[in-house]
Write a protein that holds these residues in place. Structure first.
Motif, short mmCIF file in Angstrom:
data_model
loop_
_atom_site.label_atom_id
_atom_site.label_comp_id
_atom_site.label_asym_id
_atom_site.label_seq_id
_atom_site.Cartn_x
_atom_site.Cartn_y
_atom_site.Cartn_z
N UNK A 142 69.92 41.98 20.03
CA UNK A 142 69.44 41.03 19.02
C UNK A 142 67.95 40.79 19.25
N UNK A 143 67.17 40.76 18.18
CA UNK A 143 65.75 40.45 18.31
C UNK A 143 65.49 39.07 17.71
N UNK A 144 64.53 38.35 18.30
CA UNK A 144 64.21 37.00 17.86
C UNK A 144 62.70 36.85 17.69
N UNK A 145 62.30 35.89 16.87
CA UNK A 145 60.88 35.66 16.58
C UNK A 145 60.29 34.66 17.57
N UNK A 146 58.97 34.55 17.53
CA UNK A 146 58.28 33.58 18.39
C UNK A 146 58.72 32.15 18.04
N UNK A 147 58.87 31.86 16.75
CA UNK A 147 59.30 30.52 16.34
C UNK A 147 60.71 30.21 16.85
N UNK A 148 61.59 31.20 16.80
CA UNK A 148 62.96 31.00 17.30
C UNK A 148 62.97 30.78 18.80
N UNK A 149 62.08 31.46 19.52
CA UNK A 149 61.97 31.26 20.97
C UNK A 149 61.44 29.86 21.26
N UNK A 150 60.45 29.40 20.49
CA UNK A 150 59.92 28.05 20.69
C UNK A 150 61.00 27.00 20.47
N UNK A 151 61.83 27.20 19.46
CA UNK A 151 62.94 26.27 19.22
C UNK A 151 63.91 26.29 20.38
N UNK A 152 64.14 27.47 20.97
CA UNK A 152 65.05 27.59 22.11
C UNK A 152 64.49 26.90 23.35
N UNK A 153 63.17 26.97 23.55
CA UNK A 153 62.54 26.27 24.67
C UNK A 153 62.81 24.76 24.54
N UNK A 154 62.72 24.25 23.32
CA UNK A 154 63.02 22.84 23.08
C UNK A 154 64.48 22.54 23.37
N UNK A 155 65.39 23.44 22.97
CA UNK A 155 66.82 23.25 23.24
C UNK A 155 67.09 23.16 24.74
N UNK A 156 66.49 24.08 25.50
CA UNK A 156 66.69 24.07 26.95
C UNK A 156 66.14 22.77 27.55
N UNK A 157 64.99 22.35 27.06
CA UNK A 157 64.40 21.10 27.56
C UNK A 157 65.30 19.91 27.26
N UNK A 158 65.82 19.85 26.03
CA UNK A 158 66.67 18.71 25.64
C UNK A 158 67.89 18.59 26.53
N UNK A 159 68.44 19.73 26.99
CA UNK A 159 69.66 19.69 27.79
C UNK A 159 69.41 19.65 29.30
N UNK A 160 68.27 20.17 29.75
CA UNK A 160 68.05 20.28 31.20
C UNK A 160 66.82 19.52 31.69
N UNK A 161 65.96 19.10 30.76
CA UNK A 161 64.66 18.49 31.08
C UNK A 161 63.77 19.44 31.87
N UNK A 162 64.01 20.73 31.73
CA UNK A 162 63.13 21.75 32.32
C UNK A 162 62.48 22.53 31.19
N UNK A 163 61.32 23.11 31.48
CA UNK A 163 60.58 23.85 30.47
C UNK A 163 60.66 25.34 30.78
N UNK A 164 61.45 26.06 30.01
CA UNK A 164 61.57 27.51 30.20
C UNK A 164 60.34 28.20 29.64
N UNK A 165 59.96 29.33 30.25
CA UNK A 165 58.91 30.14 29.66
C UNK A 165 59.51 30.88 28.46
N UNK A 166 58.67 31.44 27.58
CA UNK A 166 59.22 32.13 26.40
C UNK A 166 60.27 33.19 26.73
N UNK A 167 60.00 34.04 27.73
CA UNK A 167 60.99 35.05 28.11
C UNK A 167 62.27 34.40 28.59
N UNK A 168 62.13 33.27 29.29
CA UNK A 168 63.30 32.59 29.84
C UNK A 168 64.22 32.02 28.80
N UNK A 169 63.66 31.61 27.65
CA UNK A 169 64.47 31.00 26.59
C UNK A 169 64.93 32.00 25.54
#
Length: 504
Positions: free
Chosen positions: A254-281
């Motif tokens: 599956x391929x994802x866009x930069x905007x979708x990755x940014x939204x995923x970084x926010x999702x990870x933060x909301x649940x873990x209070x950690x900030x993933x890097x773009x590759x991480x999310x």
């Protein structure tokens, strides 16, 4: 082959350096998506990335002579930190070749762990070539970031932990970020040998999707260009050894866009209070896309958060784009009458919605073009709003997915430039290092007039530039030749509707 990898994974030496990271439930994301979402927290490793596993395992399996020679690698950051830490723990010399564009946080981290940093080139490929040259000259032992069986086996210990931590429970799918493929190869080999019913889904950033290209072609291919937003997985060609595993063990890419990755970084933060890097999310972004496409409910889905090495100043860009990636912001260009009360009338038509952005510049006495951002709850609401405004008589242009609008125009107070004849609009990516702008001006500024220039630093390896350049038609051939010689990625945006609406 899989059995051999499973044996290597079971005998991997990683825990002298790495920790067994938790498998956390993402409660908010699970409730929102209607599935049990689990995040494998590799961002909690001592170097904030999974790369420590593979680097340490390979170094631990070197001969004493190879260790004594010192180790070398090329890396944009995470493998560099992993190798530096592994070498420090074993008391051996480590030379790390990194692109000049590598974020400062990663360079400083490597040096803090005792690694000698050599900055060379603007890309991983240039750094890699220089590392190979130094290996030949100095006799160092090369530790590849992903394309070696011992590195793959080290990363595969993540799969062993996942199955152990979740026990006999049913896992429906595992989502894995992919760059060169070391993590995906190790995890998929272990999963498909022991639990073949579990779907293994690789996730790539759409501008560096080298595995997707290889799967489609049936062989390894080299991408002509690689987007660097997700710098941890910005690889032009999937590994030779990793592809041997991935072509048979991955169920889907599956391929994802930069905007979708940014939204995923926010999702990870909301649940873990950690900030993933773009590759991480990236894996979280791919999982969300898969859930929506398949209309999944009640399944157990594991995502691997591969790292959290990101410059702090890059958060501005991530926050800016997260709402668009989550379909929580609509961006429109709207034509309204140039007369008192028009703005009030427009606001009454959009209802009780939060206005995130409103840009306006006077143009003529009849009509005005406004640039407006609006909070929405879902993508379907954007479509309904577009229809409603059109039915109300407004001329509306949907710019929600327009890169020029999102990256530049929303930050500009521009207008028409009738004096700028023969103007063409270009979007560039500049390497973030001293001299990059001067190189651009030396190549173009002396020949053609620059009539518009907008630059923003996002804390990333590459800055984004929007430029208007006056080029007569008779000069176009020479102009494009100059752009190609310059070597910066560029896009001709002269036909972009936002140019005609706001800038031309």
């Amino acid at each position: 082959m899989l059995e051999q990898y499973v044996k290597k994974i079971l005998n991997a030496k990683v825990y002298e350096a790495a920790i067994e990271t938790p498998l956390d439930e993402a409660t908010s994301l699970s409730n929102r998506l209607g599935n049990q979402i689990l995040i494998k927290r590799e961002d909690l490793q001592p170097v904030f990335s999974f790369k420590l596993r593979g680097a340490y395992n390979m170094v631990a399996h070197l001969t004493e002579a190879q260790k004594a020679a010192g180790v070398i690698c090329a890396s944009a950051g995470n493998h560099a930190q992993g190798l530096a830490q592994a070498a420090k723990l074993m008391g051996i010399k480590a030379i790390i070749v990194m692109p000049v564009t590598t974020p400062d946080i990663k360079v400083s981290s490597v040096r803090a762990r005792g690694g000698k940093v050599v900055l060379h080139g603007d890309s991983f490929d240039e750094a890699y070539a220089h590392a190979v040259k130094l290996q030949d000259e100095k006799g160092y032992t090369f530790v590849h970031p992903y394309d070696h069986p011992d590195v793959i086996a080290g990363q595969g210990t993540i799969a062993r932990e996942i199955l152990h931590q979740y026990g006999p429970g049913e896992i429906n799918a595992i989502f894995i970020p992919v760059g060169g493929g070391g993590l995906a190869a190790g995890v998929s080999a272990y999963i498909k040998y022991l639990r073949p019913e579990i779907k293994v889904i690789a996730v790539e950033y759409e501008e560096s999707a080298c595995l997707a290209a290889a799967m489609q072609a049936g062989k390894r291919v080299t991408l002509k260009e690689v987007g660097l937003f997700a710098d941890g997985i910005a690889v032009a060609q999937i590994g030779k050894e990793t592809f041997k595993v991935l072509k048979d063990c991955v169920d889907e890419v599956i391929t994802v866009s930069a905007d979708e990755i940014c939204a995923a970084i926010k999702d990870v933060f909301d649940d873990t209070r950690s900030v993933a890097e773009p590759a991480g999310a990236t894996s979280v972004a791919g999982m969300k896309k898969y859930v929506e496409r398949e209309s999944l409910q009640g399944k157990t889905l594991v995502t691997i958060c591969s790292g959290a090495n990101m410059n702090f100043d890059r958060l501005r860009y991530v926050a800016e784009r997260a709402d668009v990636g989550e379909h929580h912001e609509a961006i429109f260009s709207v034509t309204i009458p140039e007369k008192p009360g028009s703005f009030k009338r427009f606001i009454s038509h959009i209802g009780k919605r939060s206005v995130t952005e409103f840009n306006y510049r006077y143009n003529d006495s009849d009509n005005a073009r406004i640039f407006v951002g609006l909070k929405i709850s879902a993508d379907s609401e954007r479509e309904d709003l577009l229809t409603r405004l059109t039915n109300d008589g407004y001329e509306v242009l949907d710019l929600t997915q327009n890169e020029v609008a999102k990256g530049h125009v929303r930050h500009m107070v521009g207008g028409h430039a009738p004096q700028a004849t023969d103007e063409r609009l270009f979007r560039f990516e500049f390497p973030e290092r001293p001299g990059a702008l001067l190189k651009f001006l030396n190549a173009l500024g002396g020949h053609w007039n620059i009539s518009l220039f907008h630059y923003r630093n996002h804390g990333a390896a590459y800055g984004r530039v929007l430029s208007g350049i006056q080029v007569p038609k008779s000069d176009l051939k020479d102009f494009y030749k100059k752009l190609d010689e310059l070597g910066y990625r560029y896009w001709d945006e002269s036909d972009n509707p936002v140019y005609n609406a706001f800038l031309s």
